[in-house]
Structures are given as C-alpha cells and as structure tokens.
Design a protein around this motif. Structure first.
Motif, PDB file in Angstrom:
ATOM      1  N   SER A 165      -6.716  -6.891  13.629  1.00  0.00           N
ATOM      2  CA  SER A 165      -6.922  -5.810  12.650  1.00  0.00           C
ATOM      3  C   SER A 165      -7.083  -4.436  13.300  1.00  0.00           C
ATOM      4  O   SER A 165      -6.607  -3.444  12.747  1.00  0.00           O
ATOM      5  N   THR A 166      -7.712  -4.361  14.475  1.00  0.00           N
ATOM      6  CA  THR A 166      -7.776  -3.034  15.128  1.00  0.00           C
ATOM      7  C   THR A 166      -6.365  -2.604  15.552  1.00  0.00           C
ATOM      8  O   THR A 166      -5.988  -1.437  15.418  1.00  0.00           O
ATOM      9  N   LEU A 167      -5.601  -3.569  16.030  1.00  0.00           N
ATOM     10  CA  LEU A 167      -4.238  -3.246  16.467  1.00  0.00           C
ATOM     11  C   LEU A 167      -3.372  -2.837  15.274  1.00  0.00           C
ATOM     12  O   LEU A 167      -2.576  -1.888  15.359  1.00  0.00           O
ATOM     13  N   GLN A 168      -3.570  -3.523  14.167  1.00  0.00           N
ATOM     14  CA  GLN A 168      -2.793  -3.209  12.960  1.00  0.00           C
ATOM     15  C   GLN A 168      -3.023  -1.747  12.543  1.00  0.00           C
ATOM     16  O   GLN A 168      -2.093  -1.019  12.233  1.00  0.00           O
ATOM     17  N   ARG A 169      -4.315  -1.343  12.588  1.00  0.00           N
ATOM     18  CA  ARG A 169      -4.632   0.041  12.189  1.00  0.00           C
ATOM     19  C   ARG A 169      -3.994   1.053  13.130  1.00  0.00           C
ATOM     20  O   ARG A 169      -3.458   2.068  12.708  1.00  0.00           O
ATOM     21  N   LYS A 170      -4.082   0.756  14.426  1.00  0.00           N
ATOM     22  CA  LYS A 170      -3.515   1.697  15.409  1.00  0.00           C
ATOM     23  C   LYS A 170      -1.993   1.788  15.279  1.00  0.00           C
ATOM     24  O   LYS A 170      -1.415   2.873  15.333  1.00  0.00           O
ATOM     25  N   VAL A 171      -1.356   0.626  15.123  1.00  0.00           N
ATOM     26  CA  VAL A 171       0.113   0.633  15.026  1.00  0.00           C
ATOM     27  C   VAL A 171       0.556   1.326  13.731  1.00  0.00           C
ATOM     28  O   VAL A 171       1.532   2.070  13.724  1.00  0.00           O
ATOM     29  N   LEU A 172      -0.205   1.117  12.663  1.00  0.00           N
ATOM     30  CA  LEU A 172       0.162   1.752  11.389  1.00  0.00           C
ATOM     31  C   LEU A 172       0.183   3.279  11.521  1.00  0.00           C
ATOM     32  O   LEU A 172       1.060   3.955  10.990  1.00  0.00           O
ATOM     33  N   GLN A 225      11.538   3.499  18.763  1.00  0.00           N
ATOM     34  CA  GLN A 225      10.308   2.695  18.915  1.00  0.00           C
ATOM     35  C   GLN A 225       9.183   3.592  19.409  1.00  0.00           C
ATOM     36  O   GLN A 225       9.433   4.559  20.130  1.00  0.00           O
ATOM     37  N   LYS A 226       7.967   3.242  19.043  1.00  0.00           N
ATOM     38  CA  LYS A 226       6.789   3.916  19.600  1.00  0.00           C
ATOM     39  C   LYS A 226       5.821   2.829  20.037  1.00  0.00           C
ATOM     40  O   LYS A 226       5.667   1.822  19.347  1.00  0.00           O
ATOM     41  N   SER A 227       5.170   3.063  21.176  1.00  0.00           N
ATOM     42  CA  SER A 227       4.295   2.008  21.687  1.00  0.00           C
ATOM     43  C   SER A 227       2.899   2.548  22.026  1.00  0.00           C
ATOM     44  O   SER A 227       2.696   3.763  22.155  1.00  0.00           O
ATOM     45  N   LEU A 228       1.967   1.637  22.151  1.00  0.00           N
ATOM     46  CA  LEU A 228       0.610   1.974  22.586  1.00  0.00           C
ATOM     47  C   LEU A 228       0.067   0.811  23.417  1.00  0.00           C
ATOM     48  O   LEU A 228       0.612  -0.299  23.373  1.00  0.00           O
ATOM     49  N   ASN A 249       0.788  -1.244   0.000  1.00  0.00           N
ATOM     50  CA  ASN A 249       0.000   0.000   0.000  1.00  0.00           C
ATOM     51  C   ASN A 249       0.815   1.287   0.000  1.00  0.00           C
ATOM     52  O   ASN A 249       0.375   2.310  -0.498  1.00  0.00           O
ATOM     53  N   GLY A 250       1.951   1.255   0.645  1.00  0.00           N
ATOM     54  CA  GLY A 250       2.823   2.431   0.633  1.00  0.00           C
ATOM     55  C   GLY A 250       2.390   3.564   1.537  1.00  0.00           C
ATOM     56  O   GLY A 250       2.768   4.717   1.299  1.00  0.00           O
ATOM     57  N   SER A 251       1.635   3.261   2.596  1.00  0.00           N
ATOM     58  CA  SER A 251       1.228   4.376   3.467  1.00  0.00           C
ATOM     59  C   SER A 251       2.423   4.961   4.221  1.00  0.00           C
ATOM     60  O   SER A 251       2.489   6.170   4.458  1.00  0.00           O
ATOM     61  N   ASN A 252       3.382   4.115   4.572  1.00  0.00           N
ATOM     62  CA  ASN A 252       4.606   4.660   5.189  1.00  0.00           C
ATOM     63  C   ASN A 252       5.397   5.486   4.185  1.00  0.00           C
ATOM     64  O   ASN A 252       5.978   6.511   4.538  1.00  0.00           O
ATOM     65  N   LEU A 253       5.421   5.019   2.949  1.00  0.00           N
ATOM     66  CA  LEU A 253       6.073   5.798   1.892  1.00  0.00           C
ATOM     67  C   LEU A 253       5.471   7.197   1.861  1.00  0.00           C
ATOM     68  O   LEU A 253       6.182   8.201   1.840  1.00  0.00           O
ATOM     69  N   LEU A 308       0.860   4.909  14.195  1.00  0.00           N
ATOM     70  CA  LEU A 308       2.104   5.219  14.932  1.00  0.00           C
ATOM     71  C   LEU A 308       3.309   5.167  13.997  1.00  0.00           C
ATOM     72  O   LEU A 308       4.237   5.970  14.122  1.00  0.00           O
ATOM     73  N   GLU A 309       3.279   4.184  13.096  1.00  0.00           N
ATOM     74  CA  GLU A 309       4.395   4.030  12.154  1.00  0.00           C
ATOM     75  C   GLU A 309       4.586   5.306  11.329  1.00  0.00           C
ATOM     76  O   GLU A 309       5.701   5.712  11.037  1.00  0.00           O
ATOM     77  N   HIS A 310       3.459   5.919  10.970  1.00  0.00           N
ATOM     78  CA  HIS A 310       3.543   7.118  10.129  1.00  0.00           C
ATOM     79  C   HIS A 310       4.227   8.280  10.851  1.00  0.00           C
ATOM     80  O   HIS A 310       4.747   9.196  10.208  1.00  0.00           O
ATOM     81  N   LEU A 311       4.206   8.245  12.171  1.00  0.00           N
ATOM     82  CA  LEU A 311       4.949   9.244  12.945  1.00  0.00           C
ATOM     83  C   LEU A 311       6.388   8.789  13.160  1.00  0.00           C
ATOM     84  O   LEU A 311       7.333   9.571  13.117  1.00  0.00           O
ATOM     85  N   ALA A 312       6.517   7.474  13.426  1.00  0.00           N
ATOM     86  CA  ALA A 312       7.830   6.948  13.818  1.00  0.00           C
ATOM     87  C   ALA A 312       8.866   7.027  12.695  1.00  0.00           C
ATOM     88  O   ALA A 312      10.030   7.366  12.949  1.00  0.00           O
ATOM     89  N   TYR A 313       8.440   6.711  11.472  1.00  0.00           N
ATOM     90  CA  TYR A 313       9.451   6.626  10.401  1.00  0.00           C
ATOM     91  C   TYR A 313      10.113   7.994  10.147  1.00  0.00           C
ATOM     92  O   TYR A 313      11.343   8.116  10.194  1.00  0.00           O
ATOM     93  N   PRO A 314       9.305   9.050   9.929  1.00  0.00           N
ATOM     94  CA  PRO A 314       9.950  10.352   9.723  1.00  0.00           C
ATOM     95  C   PRO A 314      10.787  10.791  10.932  1.00  0.00           C
ATOM     96  O   PRO A 314      11.875  11.351  10.764  1.00  0.00           O
ATOM     97  N   GLU A 315      10.281  10.504  12.123  1.00  0.00           N
ATOM     98  CA  GLU A 315      11.025  10.897  13.332  1.00  0.00           C
ATOM     99  C   GLU A 315      12.380  10.171  13.384  1.00  0.00           C
ATOM    100  O   GLU A 315      13.400  10.765  13.748  1.00  0.00           O
TER     101      GLU A 315
END
Ligand code: GRF
Length: 190
Positions: A167-174, A155-158, A14-18, A176-183
């Motif tokens: 699937s709910t966890l996947q959405r929430k972690v994703l 790392q970022k956690s919740l 999907n490339g959402s992190n991209l 977080l990923e969008h913040l974590a990668y640029p940081e």
C-alpha cells in the motif's frame, strides 16, 4: 493554442489519473481535450470529476448488457457521436475485445502500475516487493490485443525502500502516474 484532439477517458474506479489528465488538458498547449468520460461501473467515484470539470459522463452498467459485444457497440456509438480521436484507459478494469481495439487501432493508450514488461495484470506492487525488486514504477503504453503488452510510450520509476508495503508503494507509484500520463500524451503528439 493547439488544435486539441478529442479524447475519451475510460475509468472503473477512483479516477485520480483521469483528474490529472483533465487538469493538464485545461492548459492551452496540451494536445488533447477530455470530451467524454466512460465507465463500466455506474458507482465509479471518478464520475464526480465529470461534474466538477463539466465533462460529459457515460455511466454504463456492464451487467445490464447481455453480451460484451453489445456493451462495446454502445461505447463505439458514443465515441462516434462525440467524434473521439483518442482513448485513454485510466484504471479501466474491463479487457477490450480485439474487434474494439482494431476499430481504434493505435489510438488507445493505457497506464499500468509497474515497469512493464514486469508484472502484467494485477497485484503489481506486492509482486515487486516479493521479488525483492529495488525499483518500481509505472508505464504508459499503447494498447494492443495482448494484455499490458503494447509499445511503451513512457516509464517513470522510483526506489523501493526496505520498509515498503504494497500500500505504501501503491500510493507512491500513483503519484508518479499522475505525472507520467500527461507527459506521455504530450510525447505522443510532439
Ligand atoms: C492506477 O494505478 C492505474 O495504473 C491502474 O489502476 C489504477 C487506477 O487509479 N490501471 P485511478 O482510478 O486513476 O485513481
């Protein structure tokens, strides 16, 4: 204005992190510029971001290469032509060979949807739930020759809630990923 390093982002899906990296890299103080998008999957939805943000895309059909070495040689050729200085793996589903990793030593980073060293590999969210973990999260790390084992950058956690599903966890972690990668990218170059 910083002297931005040229980055290639490798994707398979999907490339959402991209997109989160591209958006951040459009800021003048972000240390990298996304120069190229490389995928092993010609149907990768993330390729659309190449069009949207006007970034060169290299859709390579993994199956059309006889050997993995040939596939990776093609990628190395592209990286050399585009003068790439850092590689971000973002949902890239192929395991890179030792030779490839050595040729970009210390300059490949990855994001993984778990709090490493827990849950290397696939199916991370279900495994966290099955183990009754209270925390989940994501890790940005350097890539070395062992899967999901390189030095951790950030790392970022919740908290995992009682009614959580994979699937709910996947959405929430994703998210977080969008913040974590640029940081993490900022952290590397700070
Ligand atoms: C992310 O969860 C990433 O951590 C994992 O694969 C997923 C890719 O998602 N390696 P996207 O393609 O960036 O939306």
């Amino acid at each position: 204005m910083v002297n931005k390093k040229k980055c290639a982002v490798f994707i398979s899906g999907n490339g959402s992190n991209l997109e989160s990296i591209i958006k951040e890299s459009n800021k003048s103080d972000f240390p990298i510029k996304v120069e190229s998008i490389i995928t092993d999957n010609i149907n990768s939805r993330g390729l659309n971001f190449g069009k949207t943000y006007n970034i060169k895309c290299y859709p390579l059909d993994y199956k059309s290469f006889i050997k993995k070495e040939d596939f990776e040689s093609k990628i190395l050729e592209i990286l050399s032509i585009d003068k790439i200085e850092i590689i971000c793996l973002a949902g890239y589903m192929k395991i890179l060979s030792s030779l490839f990793i050595k040729s970009f030593d210390g300059l490949i980073i990855n994001i993984h949807p778990s709090l490493l060293p827990k849950y290397k590999g696939l199916d991370t969210h279900q495994r966290a739930i099955d183990n009754n973990d209270t925390l989940a999260g994501c890790t940005v790390h350097y890539v070395n020759e062992e899967l999901d084992s390189g030095e951790i950058i950030l790392q970022k956690s919740l908290k995992i809630s009682h009614e959580e599903t994979a699937s709910t966890l996947q959405r929430k972690v994703l998210k977080l990923e969008h913040l974590a990668y640029p940081e993490a990218i900022r952290k590397i170059f700070s």
